[in-house]
Design a protein around this motif. Sequence first.
Motif, PDB file in Angstrom:
ATOM      1  N   LEU A 122      54.652  66.718  79.915  1.00 52.41           N
ATOM      2  CA  LEU A 122      55.928  67.293  80.346  1.00 52.41           C
ATOM      3  C   LEU A 122      56.468  66.563  81.571  1.00 52.41           C
ATOM      4  O   LEU A 122      57.654  66.243  81.634  1.00 52.41           O
ATOM      5  CB  LEU A 122      55.767  68.786  80.645  1.00 52.41           C
ATOM      6  N   MET A 123      55.623  66.269  82.534  1.00 54.02           N
ATOM      7  CA  MET A 123      56.076  65.572  83.740  1.00 54.02           C
ATOM      8  C   MET A 123      56.623  64.187  83.385  1.00 54.02           C
ATOM      9  O   MET A 123      57.642  63.771  83.909  1.00 54.02           O
ATOM     10  CB  MET A 123      54.942  65.458  84.767  1.00 54.02           C
ATOM     11  N   PHE A 124      55.967  63.506  82.468  1.00 53.38           N
ATOM     12  CA  PHE A 124      56.463  62.196  82.033  1.00 53.38           C
ATOM     13  C   PHE A 124      57.797  62.342  81.302  1.00 53.38           C
ATOM     14  O   PHE A 124      58.711  61.551  81.503  1.00 53.38           O
ATOM     15  CB  PHE A 124      55.446  61.483  81.128  1.00 53.38           C
ATOM     16  N   ARG A 125      57.904  63.359  80.447  1.00 51.11           N
ATOM     17  CA  ARG A 125      59.141  63.563  79.687  1.00 51.11           C
ATOM     18  C   ARG A 125      60.310  63.902  80.602  1.00 51.11           C
ATOM     19  O   ARG A 125      61.453  63.581  80.294  1.00 51.11           O
ATOM     20  CB  ARG A 125      58.944  64.672  78.659  1.00 51.11           C
ATOM     21  N   LEU A 126      60.031  64.567  81.708  1.00 50.24           N
ATOM     22  CA  LEU A 126      61.098  64.926  82.645  1.00 50.24           C
ATOM     23  C   LEU A 126      61.493  63.764  83.541  1.00 50.24           C
ATOM     24  O   LEU A 126      62.396  63.895  84.351  1.00 50.24           O
ATOM     25  CB  LEU A 126      60.675  66.124  83.506  1.00 50.24           C
TER      26      LEU A 126
END
Length: 124
Positions: free
Chosen positions: A93-97
């Motif tokens: 999720l952090m990478f996707r954001l």
Amino acid sequence: MAGVGNKANNVDFEDLLPEMADNLGGEGLIRELCNGFQLLTDKERGVITLESLRRNSAVLGLQDLREDELVSMLKEGDLDGDGALNQMEFCVLMFRLSPELMEESWIWLEQGLQEELNSNTKRP
């Protein structure tokens, strides 16, 4: 990490992950993401739940997120549908954001694949 969210949710998002990656390197960034996960985790379950996110969000500068934004963040990252985020889901999720980091990730993947192909073609 600064806030998590996006302009559509009226939350300012300062994408610090690329800068962290530059300063810490890949392993250092993953270590910091794991530390962030631990800060948000429900200690009894070992995952991030809505309740643990509410309770601990200020630690990572997320105190201004509304309830619906917290719920949305959990839903977006919850890949297995269990209503919580495990460590892998949180990191993904952090990478996707982080659009910039996602772009860099594709470049790294392409470079790694190309190097692998090159090394395989050189072998007899």
